[in-house]
Design a protein around this motif. Structure first.
Motif, short mmCIF file in Angstrom:
data_model
loop_
_atom_site.label_atom_id
_atom_site.label_comp_id
_atom_site.label_asym_id
_atom_site.label_seq_id
_atom_site.Cartn_x
_atom_site.Cartn_y
_atom_site.Cartn_z
N ILE A 1 36.32 -74.50 15.34
CA ILE A 1 36.42 -74.32 13.90
C ILE A 1 35.39 -75.16 13.16
N LEU A 2 34.68 -74.51 12.23
CA LEU A 2 33.84 -75.19 11.25
C LEU A 2 34.56 -75.00 9.92
N PRO A 3 35.24 -76.03 9.43
CA PRO A 3 36.18 -75.82 8.32
C PRO A 3 35.51 -75.61 6.97
N VAL A 4 36.03 -74.64 6.23
CA VAL A 4 35.69 -74.41 4.83
C VAL A 4 37.02 -74.20 4.11
N GLU A 5 37.21 -74.92 3.02
CA GLU A 5 38.51 -74.90 2.35
C GLU A 5 38.58 -73.78 1.31
N LEU A 6 39.69 -73.05 1.33
CA LEU A 6 39.95 -72.07 0.30
C LEU A 6 40.14 -72.75 -1.05
N ALA A 7 39.80 -72.05 -2.13
CA ALA A 7 40.05 -72.58 -3.47
C ALA A 7 41.54 -72.53 -3.79
N GLN A 8 42.18 -71.44 -3.38
CA GLN A 8 43.62 -71.26 -3.56
C GLN A 8 44.19 -70.60 -2.32
N ALA A 9 45.47 -70.77 -2.10
CA ALA A 9 46.12 -70.14 -0.95
C ALA A 9 45.91 -68.63 -1.00
N ALA A 10 45.69 -68.04 0.17
CA ALA A 10 45.46 -66.60 0.25
C ALA A 10 46.69 -65.91 0.81
N TYR A 11 46.97 -64.73 0.29
CA TYR A 11 48.13 -63.95 0.73
C TYR A 11 47.66 -62.56 1.14
N PRO A 12 48.15 -62.06 2.27
CA PRO A 12 47.68 -60.76 2.76
C PRO A 12 47.82 -59.67 1.72
N GLY A 13 46.75 -58.92 1.52
CA GLY A 13 46.77 -57.79 0.62
C GLY A 13 46.57 -58.12 -0.84
N GLN A 14 46.46 -59.42 -1.19
CA GLN A 14 46.36 -59.81 -2.60
C GLN A 14 45.00 -60.47 -2.86
N LEU A 15 44.09 -59.70 -3.43
CA LEU A 15 42.77 -60.22 -3.72
C LEU A 15 42.82 -61.29 -4.80
N PRO B 1 35.48 -64.70 9.32
CA PRO B 1 36.56 -63.71 9.22
C PRO B 1 36.49 -62.85 7.98
N GLY B 2 35.74 -63.27 6.96
CA GLY B 2 35.58 -62.43 5.77
C GLY B 2 36.63 -62.69 4.72
N GLU B 3 37.00 -61.63 4.00
CA GLU B 3 37.96 -61.72 2.91
C GLU B 3 39.29 -62.31 3.42
N PRO B 4 39.73 -63.43 2.84
CA PRO B 4 40.93 -64.08 3.37
C PRO B 4 42.22 -63.29 3.17
N ALA B 5 42.23 -62.35 2.21
CA ALA B 5 43.42 -61.54 2.00
C ALA B 5 43.41 -60.26 2.82
N GLY B 6 42.32 -60.01 3.56
CA GLY B 6 42.22 -58.81 4.37
C GLY B 6 42.67 -59.04 5.80
N ILE B 7 42.24 -58.15 6.68
CA ILE B 7 42.70 -58.23 8.07
C ILE B 7 41.83 -59.14 8.94
N GLY B 8 40.75 -59.71 8.38
CA GLY B 8 39.88 -60.56 9.17
C GLY B 8 40.58 -61.73 9.85
#
Length: 333
Positions: free
Chosen positions: A78-92, A9-16
């Motif tokens: 799903i092939l899981p990969v964990e985020l380092a920190q929670a992602a919020y839309p629009g916030q890089l 899906p790409g950047e977690p804060a984007g529209i992916g």
């Protein structure tokens, strides 16, 4: 056979993530139900996005040792990969850059090991990855390095129009110096081979744009066509390639000329892509040629300004998945 398609899906804060959930839970999901779609992503990120959209998304664990199972509607493997920190839309957040790169690494390695039949990529944000201290110039270069490939070609497609690029992201003032006989022969050879082997076009016809207005007008508007482009085309014609041109771009991008071509080679980014995007905006996709595996991508960016608003259009992602599935099935025969 049912192909396995990896999707990042790409950047977690984007529209992916939004596009992934929206497409999986839409009526269009039935159109791509002939494949197993494996999202390489953080499961919590996708479930949070599903909750935001009010969708009931089922995440199915991916096990490569099991027989291939087509992904049902309202679901993603799903092939899981964990985020380092929670992602919020629009916030890089540069802290999550390693997460993005890990999804790409798993996709590339899975394709190279033939666990996946293709990879489809959502949009990444190059700037935030660089800000995290990682030199990153894009998906294309990342996959080429992982595959050990020296040269790849960027081709965009919309409906029946395919446009490949002799040069990509260069200032206009640098384009002429970047075009040489050897580089053109390399690009055209990759394009010809990909049309023949991937797209199963037995005798590809490739239209080639000139660099200058009126294709140089016999040298009065530039000599690149006479000194560089035409000699390169003649060398390849002697090897059996069917090359039309060099023609002025404003002539080549007309219906009668396009009807003679299976693909067009534009000399620089904004010579070919505005025409393609005008024709197929919202349906255009990017295809990387020259890799040892199939890679398609959306043709848009992360759209941080609309992320989380539920208005992102799934058209390009749907087209990229559909093309990847079609190419993967062709490759199996």
């Amino acid at each position: 056979m049912t192909p396995r398609i990896a999707f990042t899906p790409g950047e977690p804060a984007g529209i992916g993530p939004e596009l992934a959930v929206k497409l999986a839970c839409s009526e269009r999901a039935s159109d791509i139900a002939s494949a197993q779609i494996i999202a390489i992503a953080d499961p919590d990120l996708l479930q949070q996005e599903a909750t935001r959209q009010g969708k009931a998304l089922t995440l199915l664990p991916f096990d490569p040792t099991l027989p291939v199972q087509a992904t049902p509607a309202n679901s993603l493997h799903i092939l899981p990969v964990e985020l380092a920190q929670a992602a919020y839309p629009g916030q890089l957040n540069p802290t999550n850059a390693p997460y993005v790169l890990e999804t790409l690494r798993l996709a590339a390695e899975g394709c190279l090991q033939r666990t996946f039949d293709a990879v489809v990529t959502g949009p990444v944000h190059k700037g935030v990855i660089n800000e995290a201290g990682v030199p990153f110039s894009g998906h294309t270069e990342f996959f080429a390095e992982k595959a050990g490939v020296e040269k790849v070609v960027m081709m965009l497609a919309a409906d029946e129009l395919r446009v490949a690029l002799a040069t990509t992201h260069l200032p206009l003032k640098d384009v002429s110096d970047a075009i040489s006989g050897p580089s053109l022969q390399q690009v055209l050879t990759i394009l010809h081979r990909s049309l023949r082997d991937q797209f199963r076009i037995e005798h590809p016809r490739i239209g080639v744009c000139g660099l200058n207005p009126h294709a140089g007008e016999d040298g009065h508007l530039g000599r690149e066509e006479i000194d560089v482009i035409e000699p390169a085309l003649e060398t390849l014609r002697a090897l059996g390639l069917n090359l039309i041109g060099p023609l002025p771009a404003d002539t080549l991008f007309t219906p009668p000329q396009l009807a003679r071509c299976d693909a067009v080679l534009a000399m620089y980014h904004d010579q070919g892509l505005p025409v393609l995007k005008f024709k197929g905006f919202g349906r255009a996709i990017n295809i990387t040629l020259g890799l040892p595996f199939i890679r398609t991508s959306v043709d848009h960016g992360t759209a941080l300004n609309i992320a989380g608003n539920g208005i992102a259009d799934t058209g390009s992602l749907y087209a990229a998945l559909s093309q990847a599935i079609e190419l993967a099935k062709l490759r199996q025969f």
